[in-house]
Scaffold this motif. Structure first.
Motif, PDB file in Angstrom:
ATOM      1  N   GLU A   1      -5.408   4.941   2.803  1.00  0.00           N
ATOM      2  CA  GLU A   1      -6.573   4.398   3.512  1.00  0.00           C
ATOM      3  C   GLU A   1      -7.709   4.024   2.556  1.00  0.00           C
ATOM      4  O   GLU A   1      -8.637   3.302   2.928  1.00  0.00           O
ATOM      5  N   LYS A   2      -7.650   4.506   1.307  1.00  0.00           N
ATOM      6  CA  LYS A   2      -8.692   4.186   0.332  1.00  0.00           C
ATOM      7  C   LYS A   2      -8.348   2.962  -0.520  1.00  0.00           C
ATOM      8  O   LYS A   2      -9.132   2.565  -1.380  1.00  0.00           O
TER       9      LYS A   2
ATOM     10  N   ASN B   1      -8.337  -0.607  -1.308  1.00  0.00           N
ATOM     11  CA  ASN B   1      -9.008  -1.852  -0.933  1.00  0.00           C
ATOM     12  C   ASN B   1      -8.175  -3.022  -1.442  1.00  0.00           C
ATOM     13  O   ASN B   1      -7.866  -3.102  -2.640  1.00  0.00           O
ATOM     14  N   ILE B   2      -7.796  -3.949  -0.582  1.00  0.00           N
ATOM     15  CA  ILE B   2      -6.882  -5.028  -0.983  1.00  0.00           C
ATOM     16  C   ILE B   2      -7.521  -6.010  -1.944  1.00  0.00           C
ATOM     17  O   ILE B   2      -6.827  -6.832  -2.554  1.00  0.00           O
ATOM     18  N   ASP B   3      -8.841  -5.957  -2.113  1.00  0.00           N
ATOM     19  CA  ASP B   3      -9.520  -6.879  -3.028  1.00  0.00           C
ATOM     20  C   ASP B   3      -9.872  -6.241  -4.365  1.00  0.00           C
ATOM     21  O   ASP B   3     -10.417  -6.898  -5.248  1.00  0.00           O
ATOM     22  N   GLU B   4      -9.562  -4.960  -4.533  1.00  0.00           N
ATOM     23  CA  GLU B   4      -9.831  -4.283  -5.809  1.00  0.00           C
ATOM     24  C   GLU B   4      -8.657  -4.468  -6.762  1.00  0.00           C
ATOM     25  O   GLU B   4      -7.507  -4.613  -6.341  1.00  0.00           O
TER      26      GLU B   4
ATOM     27  N   THR C   1      -4.591  -7.977  -7.551  1.00  0.00           N
ATOM     28  CA  THR C   1      -5.046  -7.246  -6.372  1.00  0.00           C
ATOM     29  C   THR C   1      -3.939  -7.250  -5.318  1.00  0.00           C
ATOM     30  O   THR C   1      -3.020  -8.077  -5.363  1.00  0.00           O
TER      31      THR C   1
ATOM     32  N   GLU D   1      -4.270  -8.112  -2.233  1.00  0.00           N
ATOM     33  CA  GLU D   1      -4.414  -9.356  -1.483  1.00  0.00           C
ATOM     34  C   GLU D   1      -3.686 -10.506  -2.178  1.00  0.00           C
ATOM     35  O   GLU D   1      -2.868 -11.208  -1.575  1.00  0.00           O
TER      36      GLU D   1
ATOM     37  N   LYS E   1       0.824  -1.207   0.000  1.00  0.00           N
ATOM     38  CA  LYS E   1       0.000   0.000   0.000  1.00  0.00           C
ATOM     39  C   LYS E   1       0.861   1.260   0.000  1.00  0.00           C
ATOM     40  O   LYS E   1       0.547   2.244  -0.691  1.00  0.00           O
TER      41      LYS E   1
END
Length: 344
Positions: free
Chosen positions: A14-15, A17-20, A57, A59, A2
């Motif tokens: 903070e915006k 998303n680990i799955d996007e 992603t 993740e 990140k």
């Protein structure tokens, strides 16, 4: 991960998303290359941008690093005093997974008793930028000659686009141009001249080159009796129908017909498939042909791919998407890579 993404894209951490998907954050080919360089330097590994297509992603990318480079990750975060937010997998977990898959595959093959016979390539033909046949292509490769050029004079749509001052500011339109795409003898293939004019040039090109490939393989008209010959074509949607507009017949610019033209002309008995998986269409066509041969659906398979840039529409779309190289050079598998250069 990140931190690196936030610094490169100036995107609030903070915006993220680990799955996007990484593309949703605003990554393009250039920034992905920068991301790979940052990770390579940070972890002391050889990371290339292609990794992000397999693990798109945060993740999945983090899981990849933890499984593929388990020892390196443990050493890095231990020395830097940082904690890994994801549970570190057991040692050699990735190797165990691959071994398990291999064992399962071996067991399955033993159970079915299927042995893959080798597949021979017995004939070949093709037309490429500045090369009217395969032999001329070999010479180009041997000489290392660049064949990227501007659209030739007879490409009216391209010429009008080049004369557009707004387009000229946008990009210098250069690509790999196939010679002689208007050359065709319709009567040889029992097609009327009027229909031939409205036919997608890729249909005409495929008819000619697949015929030559059969000749190269030593196939004559009597060779097709009692033999199933399949046709597998990797093809994306064409743009010729934009030029002929209402004059275009439904068979003249349809991809399914494109794959079946030669089979109809020669009365071939075998599967016909037009396969569109974008850039991988040709390779998927090869795979499907091999599957068809091994499943007994055909005795011989003709595999082809056809791509022509008849109008500048798709080129402009690629440019707007940031896919094209700014300096018109395609440095494949190279750190200098800054985009692609299309070719027919």
């Amino acid at each position: 991960l990140k931190d690196a993404i936030s610094q490169i894209l100036k995107y609030p951490k903070e915006k993220l998303n680990i799955d996007e998907g990484l593309g949703d954050f605003g990554f393009d080919s250039i920034s992905l290359a920068e991301f790979a360089d940052v990770l390579s330097e940070r972890y002391g590994l050889e990371i290339t941008p292609d990794i992000f297509f397999g693990y798109p992603t945060i993740e999945r990318l983090s899981q990849y690093f933890l499984e593929r480079y388990s020892d390196e990750m443990q050493a890095f975060y231990h020395e830097s005093g940082k904690e890994v937010s994801l549970t570190t997998p057991p040692e050699n977990r990735g190797q165990k997974i691959r071994k398990s898959r291999s064992e399962k595959l071996g067991t399955k093959q033993k159970q079915t008793g299927v042995e893959k016979e080798p597949i021979a390539i017995i004939g070949m033909s093709g037309r490429f930028p500045d090369a009217r046949n395969v032999e001329e292509l070999w010479f180009l490769l041997h000489e290392g000659r660049e064949v990227i050029s501007e659209a030739p004079y007879e490409r009216v749509e391209w010429r009008e686009s080049q004369n557009n001052t707004e387009d000229r500011k946008e990009v210098n339109k250069r690509f790999g141009v196939i010679p002689g795409i208007s050359e065709f003898e319709p009567q040889f293939f029992e097609i009327s001249p009027r229909e031939a004019m409205n036919m997608d040039p890729r249909q005409r090109l495929l008819l000619q080159e697949t015929w030559k490939a059969l000749e190269d393989a030593g196939y004559g008209s009597k060779s097709f009796e009692d033999e199933k010959i399949g046709m597998f074509v990797g093809i994306e949607d064409g743009d010729y129908k934009l030029l002929v507009d209402e004059e275009a017949g439904i068979t003249s610019n349809h991809n399914a017909i494109l794959a079946a033209r030669l089979s109809y002309f020669l009365n071939l008995d075998g599967p016909n498939m037009a396969i569109n998986t974008a850039c991988s269409s040709g390779l998927v066509a090869v795979h499907q042909a091999c599957q068809s041969l091994r499943n007994g659906e055909c005795d011989t398979a003709i595999v082809a791919g056809a791509n022509l840039l008849i109008t500048p529409d798709s080129y402009n779309a690629m440019n707007k998407a940031g896919m094209l190289s700014a300096d018109g050079k395609c440095y494949a598998f190279d750190k200098r890579a800054n985009g692609m250069v299309p070719a027919e």
